[in-house]
Design an enzyme around this catalytic site. Sequence first.
Site, PDB file in Angstrom:
ATOM      1  N   GLU A  57      22.768  63.120  -6.060  1.00 22.57           N
ATOM      2  CA  GLU A  57      21.316  62.975  -5.943  1.00 22.57           C
ATOM      3  C   GLU A  57      20.745  64.332  -5.535  1.00 22.57           C
ATOM      4  O   GLU A  57      21.032  64.823  -4.444  1.00 22.57           O
ATOM      5  CB  GLU A  57      20.964  61.942  -4.869  1.00 22.57           C
ATOM      6  CG  GLU A  57      21.485  60.549  -5.170  1.00 22.57           C
ATOM      7  CD  GLU A  57      21.124  59.524  -4.091  1.00 22.57           C
ATOM      8  OE1 GLU A  57      20.285  59.820  -3.223  1.00 22.57           O
ATOM      9  OE2 GLU A  57      21.711  58.424  -4.114  1.00 22.57           O
ATOM     10  N   GLU A  75      26.397  56.242   0.225  1.00 25.03           N
ATOM     11  CA  GLU A  75      26.200  57.013   1.456  1.00 25.03           C
ATOM     12  C   GLU A  75      26.714  56.311   2.706  1.00 25.03           C
ATOM     13  O   GLU A  75      25.946  55.919   3.588  1.00 25.03           O
ATOM     14  CB  GLU A  75      24.713  57.350   1.634  1.00 25.03           C
ATOM     15  CG  GLU A  75      24.216  58.357   0.629  1.00 25.03           C
ATOM     16  CD  GLU A  75      22.752  58.730   0.846  1.00 25.03           C
ATOM     17  OE1 GLU A  75      22.045  58.022   1.564  1.00 25.03           O
ATOM     18  OE2 GLU A  75      22.334  59.748   0.287  1.00 25.03           O
TER      19      GLU A  75
END
Length: 633
Positions: free
Chosen positions: A315, A144
Amino acid sequence: MTPKLGSCYYPEHWSEEQWQKDADDMINSGLAWVRIGEFAWSRIEPEEGVYNFEWLDRAISILGSAGLNIVMSTPTATPPRWVIDKWPDMLIVDADGRARQSGSRRHYCFSHEGYLEEAIRISEIIAKRYGDNSFIKAWQLDNEYGCHDTTLSYSRSALKAFRRWTLKKYKTIEQLNESWKNVFWSMEYNDFEQIQLPNLTVTDPNPIHSLDFKRFSSDQVIKFNRSQSQVLRKYTQVPLMHNYMGRITDFDHFEVGKDLDIASWDSYPLGFLEDRSNQSDSFKNKFMRFGDPDFQSFHHDLYRSVGNGRWWVMEQQPGPVNWAPYNPEPANGAVRLWTWEAIAHGAEVVSYFRWRQAPFAQEQMHAGLNRPDGVKAPGLSEASQVFSELKEFDSIDQVQSKVALIFDYESCWAWEVMPQGKDFTYFELVYDYYRALRSLGLSIDIIPPNAIDLSDYKVLLLPGLMHIGDQLESAIKEFDGVIISGPRTGSKTLDMSIPINLPPVVPGIKGTVARVETLRPKAEIPIKDQGYFKKWMETLVDSDNVIKFCDDGRPAIIGNEKNLYIAGWADQDTLRSIFTDICADQEISITHLNDCVRIRETSTHRFWFNFSEEESTVGSIKIPASGVFWEAI
Ligand code: GAL
């Protein structure tokens, strides 16, 4: 393509005795993929040059032998303490000049050369060891980028690199002064070494200074990612990817994506609704157990484009998260709904975060597919249900949509630098157009601002695009569908100035933005026989073709039926009505949906999603509460 499911697993969080059972349970629950390793640096290299891979070898072998495909990761989002001791100035520095400390994650500055070397080194060591491991079927780089506000850093390293970047871009200081128009407020430099970062100034820095700093910061992310991808490609043939986040716009994901094979993103619908949506409280209450019905799909469509057609959810939220201001439980069925929606938008894999809830550390209140004691949590049975349902499908494939919406990271930065009104954000403007299109049952492609081939689209939308580049301009000239632009489209040069002949600089639009105004919350400018403009309003003059007027006599829409420019930030009903007319003209079929129901079409099926705990009916279609309905088309 047959979509698969997976989960994120941290062998280093559990005793080795548990690994085999976990692996078997994953397989028995219908999971085919497992992602590991992205935060494991301190266990792989506890001290500089001291490696401990045996535990990871065993974990990979157990997971792989059980039949799981592994996504291996580079651990560079979590440099351990010894790395910071080695490079004390590698920490990211905030706009107030404070170093952000270690003790969580993402504490590195993208511009620190020592850390970049360190990141390449550890990635290379891991890649050498596992690059040809047959259980590893993909790699994730870092974790991320940009999350926790970590793209922009005001460190010494960033300053040095920014000066180099400006030198490369402008070549001479005279050219930089000229492009930045530094004559204003006597800001002219004599040397690149005098340039500072655009923080801690008394009042606003020069907007082009800030915009260039954002461009530079994005380039640093691209460079960091590229250096890892280059090293990994020396050792592995399998696809490389990164897990992007929701509504993080500080770097150009399209550009990062060019060095990778697949885009993935982390979808936390309830966390996002609470944490990064400006919707009203009543909207948030209504959707607190589903998330905003358009937010996930917006990112699915965006990242499908970033991945050039190939994308995953790396995710997926499986239950309550821990990090939003409020963390409700998903509705029964919501995990299944989110999974199906991702699949309908083309996800190759939907992988849940995480296999088992950790009873310790920062995320101990974050649900997993299993409880900390190993008992199945509700999300797991919903995932397994999707696994069984998928058997009905030979393959789920995408088709190109008829409608394309441009999303441009640079415009995000430009309007952050110069919002003009507190409520003007590019993301929300584009998102409003997206929502209105979705409420008409349309499937949408989100495309980059330098798209070259528009030929298969019938409608192109480019709200708020600061500048139309040469490539897009040529593509637009060839395009024979409908173009919808405004407000703020074509309103700046690349040097962040007002074009000399005034905006909008949009091919085929004749008219001039004489003035703009921004509006306080709830202040509205009514449009004749329509809704209203809010937040942003332009006074357009010199247009020989006004399609619609505001009640106050100002033009609301100019152009012609194939090329429309909208003068302000229109409400949802107005956008819907404009799009409805265009779709009728273009023979694109639409379905009016209430705000809980959404549609996505694949090459063979129409999927209906119901983001509410009551059954919804649209014509003859009944969509079960919190459910999904699909029909062959
Ligand atoms: C993501 C992150 C994961 C975990 C998760 C919790 O942003 O990649 O490591 O922190 O959030 O929701």
